[in-house]
Motif scaffolding. Structure first.
Motif, PDB file in Angstrom:
ATOM      1  N   PHE A 119      -1.969  27.948  -3.887  1.00  0.00           N
ATOM      2  CA  PHE A 119      -3.136  28.231  -4.724  1.00  0.00           C
ATOM      3  C   PHE A 119      -2.721  29.049  -5.950  1.00  0.00           C
ATOM      4  CE2 PHE A 119      -6.948  30.715  -5.878  1.00  0.00           C
ATOM      5  CZ  PHE A 119      -7.815  29.664  -6.107  1.00  0.00           C
ATOM      6  N   SER A 120      -3.170  28.604  -7.125  1.00  0.00           N
ATOM      7  CA  SER A 120      -2.905  29.317  -8.377  1.00  0.00           C
ATOM      8  C   SER A 120      -4.244  29.715  -9.000  1.00  0.00           C
ATOM      9  CB  SER A 120      -2.114  28.423  -9.350  1.00  0.00           C
ATOM     10  OG  SER A 120      -2.022  29.047 -10.616  1.00  0.00           O
ATOM     11  N   GLN A 121      -4.564  30.994  -8.893  1.00  0.00           N
ATOM     12  CA  GLN A 121      -5.860  31.464  -9.387  1.00  0.00           C
ATOM     13  C   GLN A 121      -5.989  31.297 -10.901  1.00  0.00           C
ATOM     14  OE1 GLN A 121      -6.915  35.365  -8.053  1.00  0.00           O
ATOM     15  NE2 GLN A 121      -8.745  35.486  -9.314  1.00  0.00           N
ATOM     16  N   ASP A 122      -4.917  31.564 -11.624  1.00  0.00           N
ATOM     17  CA  ASP A 122      -4.960  31.451 -13.087  1.00  0.00           C
ATOM     18  C   ASP A 122      -5.230  30.010 -13.526  1.00  0.00           C
ATOM     19  OD1 ASP A 122      -4.454  34.124 -13.334  1.00  0.00           O
ATOM     20  OD2 ASP A 122      -2.292  33.885 -13.538  1.00  0.00           O
ATOM     21  N   LEU A 123      -4.564  29.065 -12.886  1.00  0.00           N
ATOM     22  CA  LEU A 123      -4.746  27.653 -13.231  1.00  0.00           C
ATOM     23  C   LEU A 123      -6.163  27.196 -12.920  1.00  0.00           C
ATOM     24  CD1 LEU A 123      -3.665  24.846 -14.034  1.00  0.00           C
ATOM     25  CD2 LEU A 123      -2.943  24.560 -11.659  1.00  0.00           C
TER      26      LEU A 123
END
Length: 200
Positions: free
Chosen positions: A22-26
């Motif tokens: 999981f990439s919160q920024d993306l």
């Protein structure tokens, strides 16, 4: 990896789609861009040059308080706006690769949290809200379920129309905002395969 179907069977799925980190920024960037693309951007205000009114000096230079000319100036009531808003596009560029990666990241996180329920098929016999409510109750989903099918029928759409927090999407209509806003996702096994083909 394997996804459990509610009938006791399992479904083999790709780790790249349902096991991605999981990439919160993306995800944040893609969600904001998706919502901004839906903004109308039609707000408009008038500058002092566009306001209807004379630009003649309204009173003598001395003895009358503020020394000013045109009443269209922003300091006067009825005058123009200093930094007037104009129609513009709020759209942000998001690459196709980024968009698909964000969808995969959201699905993977939902899977890790146990918020994806895979069913063999999901439909209602007649367009009745009560039938859909009872089906969702049997599946024990949250307050805001998202139903994803390969091709959602008209009966299913009509059944969910009166339920304010229930959304029905087919695979083509799936978007990051709907996924992020859902408490749980009810998805058919055929829809899972279609999503894999799309995001592969």
């Amino acid at each position: 990896m394997e996804l459990a179907i509610n009938n006791g069977k399992t479904l083999s799925v790709s780790d790249a789609v349902f096991g991605r980190e999981f990439s919160q920024d993306l995800v944040h960037q893609v969600v904001v861009a998706y919502r901004n693309a839906g903004r109308a951007g039609t707000k408009a205000q008038k500058t002092r040059s566009e306001v209807s009114g004379t630009t003649k000096k309204s009173k003598k230079q001395k003895g009358g308080g503020a020394r000013h000319g045109a009443l269209t100036a922003p300091i006067f009531v009825g005058g123009g706006v200093t930094f007037a808003a104009k129609p513009r596009s709020f759209a942000q560029k998001v690459n196709r690769k980024m968009y698909r990666a964000a969808i995969s990241a959201i699905l993977s996180e939902l899977n890790r949290q146990g918020r994806i329920t895979v069913v063999e098929n999901f439909d209602v016999d007649a367009p009745k809200t009560s039938g859909l409510v009872s089906k969702l109750k049997d599946l024990n989903v949250g307050q805001r379920p998202l139903i994803v099918t390969e091709e959602a029928s008209e009966s299913l759409y009509l059944s969910a129309r009166n339920l304010p927090y229930v959304e029905v999407r087919d695979v083509q209509g799936l978007d990051p905002v709907a996924l992020v806003g859902a408490d749980s996702v009810v998805i058919t096994s055929q829809a899972v395969k279609k999503i894999e083909e799309w995001l592969a």
